[in-house]
Design a protein around this motif. Structure first.
Motif, PDB file in Angstrom:
ATOM      1  N   SER A  49       0.723  -1.202  -0.169  1.00 43.35           N
ATOM      2  CA  SER A  49       0.019   0.056   0.147  1.00 43.35           C
ATOM      3  C   SER A  49       0.970   1.298   0.084  1.00 43.35           C
ATOM      4  CB  SER A  49      -0.722   0.057   1.244  1.00 43.35           C
ATOM      5  OG  SER A  49      -1.526  -0.958   1.505  1.00 43.35           O
ATOM      6  N   GLU A  50       0.168   2.446  -0.312  1.00 43.50           N
ATOM      7  CA  GLU A  50       0.930   3.665  -0.237  1.00 43.50           C
ATOM      8  C   GLU A  50       0.876   3.949   1.370  1.00 43.50           C
ATOM      9  OE1 GLU A  50       0.725   8.423  -1.287  1.00 43.50           O
ATOM     10  OE2 GLU A  50       0.256   6.968  -2.574  1.00 43.50           O
ATOM     11  N   LEU A  51       2.189   4.243   1.887  1.00 45.89           N
ATOM     12  CA  LEU A  51       2.090   4.313   3.123  1.00 45.89           C
ATOM     13  C   LEU A  51       2.797   5.811   3.602  1.00 45.89           C
ATOM     14  CD1 LEU A  51       3.888   0.809   4.158  1.00 45.89           C
ATOM     15  CD2 LEU A  51       1.114   1.673   4.288  1.00 45.89           C
ATOM     16  N   SER A  52       2.423   6.442   4.443  1.00 44.19           N
ATOM     17  CA  SER A  52       3.030   7.606   5.392  1.00 44.19           C
ATOM     18  C   SER A  52       3.785   6.781   6.388  1.00 44.19           C
ATOM     19  CB  SER A  52       2.300   8.824   5.650  1.00 44.19           C
ATOM     20  OG  SER A  52       1.306   8.269   6.368  1.00 44.19           O
ATOM     21  N   PHE A  53       4.703   7.637   6.918  1.00 45.70           N
ATOM     22  CA  PHE A  53       5.787   7.292   8.054  1.00 45.70           C
ATOM     23  C   PHE A  53       6.578   8.439   8.896  1.00 45.70           C
ATOM     24  CE2 PHE A  53       8.658   7.301   4.641  1.00 45.70           C
ATOM     25  CZ  PHE A  53       9.799   7.979   5.143  1.00 45.70           C
ATOM     26  N   THR A  54       6.593   7.933   9.959  1.00 41.85           N
ATOM     27  CA  THR A  54       7.522   8.825  10.790  1.00 41.85           C
ATOM     28  C   THR A  54       8.659   7.960  11.315  1.00 41.85           C
ATOM     29  OG1 THR A  54       6.290   8.697  12.950  1.00 41.85           O
ATOM     30  CG2 THR A  54       5.703  10.775  11.430  1.00 41.85           C
ATOM     31  N   GLN A  55       9.688   8.466  11.349  1.00 38.22           N
ATOM     32  CA  GLN A  55      10.908   7.610  11.870  1.00 38.22           C
ATOM     33  C   GLN A  55      11.473   8.478  12.905  1.00 38.22           C
ATOM     34  OE1 GLN A  55      14.251   6.284   9.431  1.00 38.22           O
ATOM     35  NE2 GLN A  55      15.430   5.643  11.074  1.00 38.22           N
ATOM     36  N   THR A  56      11.459   7.851  14.330  1.00 34.69           N
ATOM     37  CA  THR A  56      12.132   8.543  15.401  1.00 34.69           C
ATOM     38  C   THR A  56      13.408   7.762  15.777  1.00 34.69           C
ATOM     39  OG1 THR A  56       9.774   9.286  16.171  1.00 34.69           O
ATOM     40  CG2 THR A  56      11.528   9.496  17.696  1.00 34.69           C
ATOM     41  N   SER A  57      14.413   8.450  16.287  1.00 37.38           N
ATOM     42  CA  SER A  57      15.520   7.850  16.704  1.00 37.38           C
ATOM     43  C   SER A  57      16.252   8.555  18.020  1.00 37.38           C
ATOM     44  CB  SER A  57      16.685   7.706  15.459  1.00 37.38           C
ATOM     45  OG  SER A  57      17.086   8.827  14.988  1.00 37.38           O
ATOM     46  N   LEU A  58      16.814   7.536  18.710  1.00 39.84           N
ATOM     47  CA  LEU A  58      17.269   8.617  19.958  1.00 39.84           C
ATOM     48  C   LEU A  58      18.688   8.953  19.718  1.00 39.84           C
ATOM     49  CD1 LEU A  58      17.496   9.218  23.064  1.00 39.84           C
ATOM     50  CD2 LEU A  58      18.240   6.945  23.352  1.00 39.84           C
ATOM     51  N   ASN A  59      18.888  10.307  19.930  1.00 41.58           N
ATOM     52  CA  ASN A  59      20.340  10.918  19.710  1.00 41.58           C
ATOM     53  C   ASN A  59      20.789  11.216  20.967  1.00 41.58           C
ATOM     54  OD1 ASN A  59      22.245  12.832  19.472  1.00 41.58           O
ATOM     55  ND2 ASN A  59      21.298  14.100  17.814  1.00 41.58           N
ATOM     56  N   LYS A  60      21.779  10.121  21.167  1.00 41.86           N
ATOM     57  CA  LYS A  60      22.599   9.897  22.369  1.00 41.86           C
ATOM     58  C   LYS A  60      23.282  10.950  22.609  1.00 41.86           C
ATOM     59  CE  LYS A  60      21.950   5.029  22.258  1.00 41.86           C
ATOM     60  NZ  LYS A  60      22.848   3.569  22.371  1.00 41.86           N
ATOM     61  N   ILE A  61      23.945  11.812  21.782  1.00 39.78           N
ATOM     62  CA  ILE A  61      24.842  12.811  21.825  1.00 39.78           C
ATOM     63  C   ILE A  61      24.172  14.013  22.592  1.00 39.78           C
ATOM     64  CG2 ILE A  61      26.106  14.757  20.765  1.00 39.78           C
ATOM     65  CD1 ILE A  61      26.589  12.419  18.750  1.00 39.78           C
ATOM     66  N   ASN A  62      22.938  14.294  21.888  1.00 35.71           N
ATOM     67  CA  ASN A  62      22.051  15.587  22.628  1.00 35.71           C
ATOM     68  C   ASN A  62      20.965  14.901  23.446  1.00 35.71           C
ATOM     69  OD1 ASN A  62      23.349  16.941  20.858  1.00 35.71           O
ATOM     70  ND2 ASN A  62      21.809  16.951  19.288  1.00 35.71           N
ATOM     71  N   ASP A  63      20.991  13.683  23.803  1.00 40.71           N
ATOM     72  CA  ASP A  63      19.740  13.076  24.614  1.00 40.71           C
ATOM     73  C   ASP A  63      18.367  13.836  24.204  1.00 40.71           C
ATOM     74  OD1 ASP A  63      18.849  11.306  26.798  1.00 40.71           O
ATOM     75  OD2 ASP A  63      18.892  12.824  28.186  1.00 40.71           O
ATOM     76  N   SER A  64      18.113  13.455  22.813  1.00 45.84           N
ATOM     77  CA  SER A  64      16.886  13.861  22.366  1.00 45.84           C
ATOM     78  C   SER A  64      16.530  12.963  21.225  1.00 45.84           C
ATOM     79  CB  SER A  64      17.060  15.384  21.767  1.00 45.84           C
ATOM     80  OG  SER A  64      18.044  15.337  20.706  1.00 45.84           O
ATOM     81  N   PHE A  65      15.197  13.263  20.727  1.00 43.54           N
ATOM     82  CA  PHE A  65      14.742  12.117  19.765  1.00 43.54           C
ATOM     83  C   PHE A  65      14.898  13.041  18.422  1.00 43.54           C
ATOM     84  CE2 PHE A  65      12.722  10.653  23.434  1.00 43.54           C
ATOM     85  CZ  PHE A  65      13.015   9.108  23.238  1.00 43.54           C
ATOM     86  N   ASP A  66      15.220  12.439  17.380  1.00 40.09           N
ATOM     87  CA  ASP A  66      15.417  12.978  15.988  1.00 40.09           C
ATOM     88  C   ASP A  66      14.440  12.299  15.237  1.00 40.09           C
ATOM     89  OD1 ASP A  66      17.724  14.342  16.490  1.00 40.09           O
ATOM     90  OD2 ASP A  66      18.993  12.760  15.783  1.00 40.09           O
ATOM     91  N   GLU A  67      13.486  13.121  14.520  1.00 37.01           N
ATOM     92  CA  GLU A  67      12.396  12.523  13.788  1.00 37.01           C
ATOM     93  C   GLU A  67      12.473  13.113  12.373  1.00 37.01           C
ATOM     94  OE1 GLU A  67       8.482  12.174  15.607  1.00 37.01           O
ATOM     95  OE2 GLU A  67       7.707  13.459  14.057  1.00 37.01           O
ATOM     96  N   SER A  68      12.278  12.025  11.424  1.00 37.22           N
ATOM     97  CA  SER A  68      11.846  12.522  10.044  1.00 37.22           C
ATOM     98  C   SER A  68      10.456  11.784   9.771  1.00 37.22           C
ATOM     99  CB  SER A  68      12.996  11.838   9.198  1.00 37.22           C
ATOM    100  OG  SER A  68      12.897  10.226   9.327  1.00 37.22           O
ATOM    101  N   SER A  69      10.020  12.230   8.403  1.00 40.46           N
ATOM    102  CA  SER A  69       8.802  11.796   8.060  1.00 40.46           C
ATOM    103  C   SER A  69       8.692  11.838   6.704  1.00 40.46           C
ATOM    104  CB  SER A  69       7.605  12.777   8.652  1.00 40.46           C
ATOM    105  OG  SER A  69       7.590  13.744   8.067  1.00 40.46           O
ATOM    106  N   GLY A  70       7.804  10.989   5.984  1.00 41.27           N
ATOM    107  CA  GLY A  70       7.577  10.823   4.413  1.00 41.27           C
ATOM    108  C   GLY A  70       6.523   9.871   4.091  1.00 41.27           C
ATOM    109  N   VAL A  71       6.950   9.446   2.894  1.00 42.27           N
ATOM    110  CA  VAL A  71       5.910   8.746   2.098  1.00 42.27           C
ATOM    111  C   VAL A  71       6.606   7.461   1.366  1.00 42.27           C
ATOM    112  CG1 VAL A  71       3.659   8.580   0.201  1.00 42.27           C
ATOM    113  CG2 VAL A  71       4.175  10.459   1.868  1.00 42.27           C
ATOM    114  N   LEU A  72       6.014   6.279   1.599  1.00 42.53           N
ATOM    115  CA  LEU A  72       6.724   5.192   0.853  1.00 42.53           C
ATOM    116  C   LEU A  72       5.716   4.626  -0.196  1.00 42.53           C
ATOM    117  CD1 LEU A  72       8.574   2.337   2.329  1.00 42.53           C
ATOM    118  CD2 LEU A  72       6.553   1.785   0.894  1.00 42.53           C
ATOM    119  N   THR A  73       6.172   4.218  -1.326  1.00 47.25           N
ATOM    120  CA  THR A  73       5.062   3.850  -2.604  1.00 47.25           C
ATOM    121  C   THR A  73       6.030   3.002  -3.219  1.00 47.25           C
ATOM    122  OG1 THR A  73       4.331   6.252  -2.740  1.00 47.25           O
ATOM    123  CG2 THR A  73       3.909   4.524  -4.533  1.00 47.25           C
ATOM    124  N   ARG A  74       5.130   1.891  -3.338  1.00 47.69           N
ATOM    125  CA  ARG A  74       5.517   0.446  -4.170  1.00 47.69           C
ATOM    126  C   ARG A  74       5.090   0.764  -5.440  1.00 47.69           C
ATOM    127  NH1 ARG A  74       8.442  -3.625  -3.130  1.00 47.69           N
ATOM    128  NH2 ARG A  74       8.197  -3.469  -0.775  1.00 47.69           N
TER     129      ARG A  74
END
Length: 150
Positions: free
Chosen positions: A16-41
């Motif tokens: 299916s066409e999907l939207s997404f958010t990816q969250t990762s722990l930034n250990k250097i800043n002790d914060s969360f980095d987030e990106s978002s987008g769309v995946l299409t097959r």
């Protein structure tokens, strides 16, 4: 999300066409980095991933590898499939999910664990339209990707 089996559920979801958010722990800043987008097959089984935030990038995934378009710097980078052989996320997206090629453990009807290349990927269907994937990347950083079916 009750299903006949894990690979059918996962493959159907990722077709299916999907939207997404990816969250990762930034250990250097002790914060969360987030990106978002769309995946299409696409019909030819290639995949287009469009990152919209925080940077504008487009990834074209095929059996040959990944072509990355950095739209902000007008640059293109190509990574050959041979250079991605141990990249599990590339393999999942490009090749799909198969019991023959993956070690899929069904935890219950909506939770699966895939272990590949000494890494664990935890898949959890929140409902029919939302899937979470939790894993540690090659730098041992915790990641959570939330996919949303349109």
């Amino acid at each position: 999300m009750a299903s006949a089996n894990s690979e059918e559920s996962l493959n159907a979801f990722f077709n299916s066409e999907l939207s997404f958010t990816q969250t990762s722990l930034n250990k250097i800043n002790d914060s969360f980095d987030e990106s978002s987008g769309v995946l299409t097959r696409n019909e030819d089984n290639t995949v287009k991933i469009e990152i919209r935030e925080p940077f504008k990038e487009i990834y074209f995934i095929s059996n040959d590898g990944i072509e990355i378009h950095d739209l902000e710097f007008n640059q293109i980078k190509i990574i050959n499939k041979m250079d991605l052989e141990n990249n599990s996320m590339f393999n999942f997206i490009n090749d799909g999910f198969s019991r023959e090629s993956l070690n899929i453990k069904e935890i219950d009807d909506s939770n699966y664990l895939i272990e590949e290349n000494n890494k664990s990927f935890y898949f959890e269907f929140i409902n029919e339209k939302v899937l979470h994937i939790k894993y540690k990347d090659n730098m041992n950083i915790d990641n959570l990707i939330r996919f949303y079916k349109k």
